[in-house]
Each structure stands twice: as structure tokens, then as C-alpha cells.
Write a protein that holds these residues in place. Structure first.
Motif, PDB file in Angstrom:
ATOM      1  N   LYS A  17       0.839  -1.197   0.000  1.00  0.00           N
ATOM      2  CA  LYS A  17       0.000   0.000   0.000  1.00  0.00           C
ATOM      3  C   LYS A  17       0.872   1.244   0.000  1.00  0.00           C
ATOM      4  CE  LYS A  17      -0.815  -0.303   4.982  1.00  0.00           C
ATOM      5  NZ  LYS A  17      -1.821  -0.427   6.023  1.00  0.00           N
ATOM      6  N   ALA A  18       0.241   2.362  -0.335  1.00  0.00           N
ATOM      7  CA  ALA A  18       0.978   3.624  -0.433  1.00  0.00           C
ATOM      8  C   ALA A  18       1.536   4.026   0.922  1.00  0.00           C
ATOM      9  CB  ALA A  18       0.061   4.711  -0.976  1.00  0.00           C
ATOM     10  N   ASN A  19       2.711   4.640   0.885  1.00  0.00           N
ATOM     11  CA  ASN A  19       3.360   5.130   2.095  1.00  0.00           C
ATOM     12  C   ASN A  19       2.683   6.433   2.519  1.00  0.00           C
ATOM     13  OD1 ASN A  19       5.061   6.189   4.030  1.00  0.00           O
ATOM     14  ND2 ASN A  19       6.927   5.620   2.970  1.00  0.00           N
ATOM     15  N   PRO A  20       2.038   6.472   3.698  1.00  0.00           N
ATOM     16  CA  PRO A  20       1.341   7.684   4.134  1.00  0.00           C
ATOM     17  C   PRO A  20       2.251   8.905   4.215  1.00  0.00           C
ATOM     18  CG  PRO A  20       0.923   5.858   5.650  1.00  0.00           C
ATOM     19  CD  PRO A  20       1.936   5.390   4.651  1.00  0.00           C
ATOM     20  N   GLU A  21       3.535   8.713   4.477  1.00  0.00           N
ATOM     21  CA  GLU A  21       4.458   9.848   4.541  1.00  0.00           C
ATOM     22  C   GLU A  21       4.575  10.528   3.180  1.00  0.00           C
ATOM     23  OE1 GLU A  21       8.105   8.198   5.985  1.00  0.00           O
ATOM     24  OE2 GLU A  21       7.305   7.855   7.999  1.00  0.00           O
ATOM     25  N   LYS A  22       4.565   9.745   2.113  1.00  0.00           N
ATOM     26  CA  LYS A  22       4.665  10.311   0.768  1.00  0.00           C
ATOM     27  C   LYS A  22       3.368  11.011   0.373  1.00  0.00           C
ATOM     28  CE  LYS A  22       8.384   7.473  -0.747  1.00  0.00           C
ATOM     29  NZ  LYS A  22       9.472   8.366  -0.843  1.00  0.00           N
ATOM     30  N   ILE A  23       2.234  10.451   0.764  1.00  0.00           N
ATOM     31  CA  ILE A  23       0.940  11.066   0.475  1.00  0.00           C
ATOM     32  C   ILE A  23       0.787  12.353   1.270  1.00  0.00           C
ATOM     33  CG2 ILE A  23      -1.557  10.781   0.711  1.00  0.00           C
ATOM     34  CD1 ILE A  23      -1.119   7.804   0.145  1.00  0.00           C
ATOM     35  N   GLU A  24       1.311  12.371   2.492  1.00  0.00           N
ATOM     36  CA  GLU A  24       1.197  13.544   3.363  1.00  0.00           C
ATOM     37  C   GLU A  24       1.820  14.788   2.736  1.00  0.00           C
ATOM     38  OE1 GLU A  24       2.409  14.835   7.911  1.00  0.00           O
ATOM     39  OE2 GLU A  24       2.653  12.767   7.281  1.00  0.00           O
ATOM     40  N   VAL A  25       2.883  14.614   1.965  1.00  0.00           N
ATOM     41  CA  VAL A  25       3.533  15.746   1.305  1.00  0.00           C
ATOM     42  C   VAL A  25       2.539  16.454   0.386  1.00  0.00           C
ATOM     43  CG1 VAL A  25       5.335  16.392  -0.348  1.00  0.00           C
ATOM     44  CG2 VAL A  25       5.845  14.745   1.448  1.00  0.00           C
ATOM     45  N   VAL A  26       1.792  15.683  -0.390  1.00  0.00           N
ATOM     46  CA  VAL A  26       0.802  16.271  -1.291  1.00  0.00           C
ATOM     47  C   VAL A  26      -0.371  16.832  -0.485  1.00  0.00           C
ATOM     48  CG1 VAL A  26      -0.802  15.799  -3.189  1.00  0.00           C
ATOM     49  CG2 VAL A  26       1.467  14.756  -3.177  1.00  0.00           C
ATOM     50  N   MET A  27      -0.795  16.106   0.536  1.00  0.00           N
ATOM     51  CA  MET A  27      -1.928  16.546   1.356  1.00  0.00           C
ATOM     52  C   MET A  27      -1.651  17.903   2.013  1.00  0.00           C
ATOM     53  SD  MET A  27      -4.235  14.173   1.113  1.00  0.00           S
ATOM     54  CE  MET A  27      -5.291  14.489   2.474  1.00  0.00           C
ATOM     55  N   ASN A  28      -0.406  18.130   2.414  1.00  0.00           N
ATOM     56  CA  ASN A  28      -0.052  19.367   3.106  1.00  0.00           C
ATOM     57  C   ASN A  28       0.472  20.455   2.168  1.00  0.00           C
ATOM     58  OD1 ASN A  28      -0.768  18.283   5.595  1.00  0.00           O
ATOM     59  ND2 ASN A  28       1.247  17.372   5.868  1.00  0.00           N
ATOM     60  N   MET A  29       0.389  20.208   0.872  1.00  0.00           N
ATOM     61  CA  MET A  29       0.852  21.197  -0.092  1.00  0.00           C
ATOM     62  C   MET A  29      -0.016  22.445   0.028  1.00  0.00           C
ATOM     63  SD  MET A  29       1.590  20.363  -4.043  1.00  0.00           S
ATOM     64  CE  MET A  29       0.646  21.384  -5.122  1.00  0.00           C
ATOM     65  N   PRO A  30       0.601  23.613   0.184  1.00  0.00           N
ATOM     66  CA  PRO A  30      -0.197  24.829   0.357  1.00  0.00           C
ATOM     67  C   PRO A  30      -0.911  25.223  -0.937  1.00  0.00           C
ATOM     68  CG  PRO A  30       2.118  25.382   0.175  1.00  0.00           C
ATOM     69  CD  PRO A  30       2.038  23.879   0.213  1.00  0.00           C
TER      70      PRO A  30
END
Length: 121
Positions: A17-30
Motif C-alpha cells: 500500500k501507499a506510504n502515508p508519509e509520501k501522500i502527506e507531502v501532497v496533502m499538506n501542499m499549500p
């Protein structure tokens, strides 16, 4: 070990499954703020948030079982090709493998049928 990181993904006994740390970068993109960056409308902001939610729901890649029926879907356009191999478990198609790539210059002149064959290869 029940779960661990390997090559940028999370490996579990049930699959990948996808690494949540990598997804978090996009999620927190301003949000973009200047006209040079993008025309940031309410509609665009809503779509951006929807994409972020979908990233959190990425399907887990699973391992195929012996003699399990596999289905392959192919896609081709004038610029890219892709393929995904799925299995049907509990009436849900779940991916076991996928690949996609942008076509090389010469490949952009292939017919759609030739590109479908290329995606199969």
C-alpha cells in the motif's frame, strides 16, 4: 514482521500500500497564491481537495493466489500507455500489478492498436 517500509511503499502480509508519509507531502501542499502560479478558484480548490482525499484511498496491491483468474486492462493514447492486472476477490477487482509510461518520440507515431500491444508487452 507484519508491516514494514520497502522501496518507498508499505509492505504488509496482505499486499502493498501507499506510504502515508509520501501522500502527506501532497496533502499538506499549500494552496497556490499568485496569478503566476495558477488561477486558484473555488472550483479548483474543491477539485484539489478531492484529489487529496482519493490519494488516501489508493488501493492496496495484493499477491495473486495459485490458479486465481487474472484480468488485464490495457489503455493507450497518443502520448502514454498503461496496463493493470486485477483479481476478483469478494466481488471487488483488486490490483496485483500495474505499469504506465509516457511514449518515446517514435512510439507516438504508432497506431492505437500498436500502442495497446506495446502496453501488453
Amino acid at each position: 514482521m507484519e508491516e514494514g517500509k520497502f522501496l518507498g511503499v508499505i509492505v504488509t502480509n496482505g499486499g502493498f500500500k501507499a506510504n502515508p508519509e509520501k501522500i502527506e507531502v501532497v496533502m499538506n501542499m499549500p494552496s497556490l497564491k499568485t496569478i503566476k502560479q495558477f488561477r486558484w478558484t473555488v472550483e479548483v480548490k474543491t477539485v484539489f481537495q478531492e484529489i487529496n482525499l482519493r490519494l488516501e484511498e489508493l488501493p492496496t496491491l495484493i499477491a495473486s493466489k495459485t490458479k486465481e483468474l487474472q484480468v488485464i486492462y490495457l489503455a493507450a493514447s497518443d502520448r502514454a500507455i498503461s496496463a493493470v492486472v486485477l483479481v476478483d476477490r469478494d466481488s471487488v477487482q483488486t490490483p496485483i500489478y500495474y505499469v504506465s509510461r509516457i511514449l518515446a518520440d517514435a512510439e507516438t507515431r504508432y497506431s492505437t492498436l500498436e500502442n495497446l500491444v506495446l502496453s501488453l508487452v
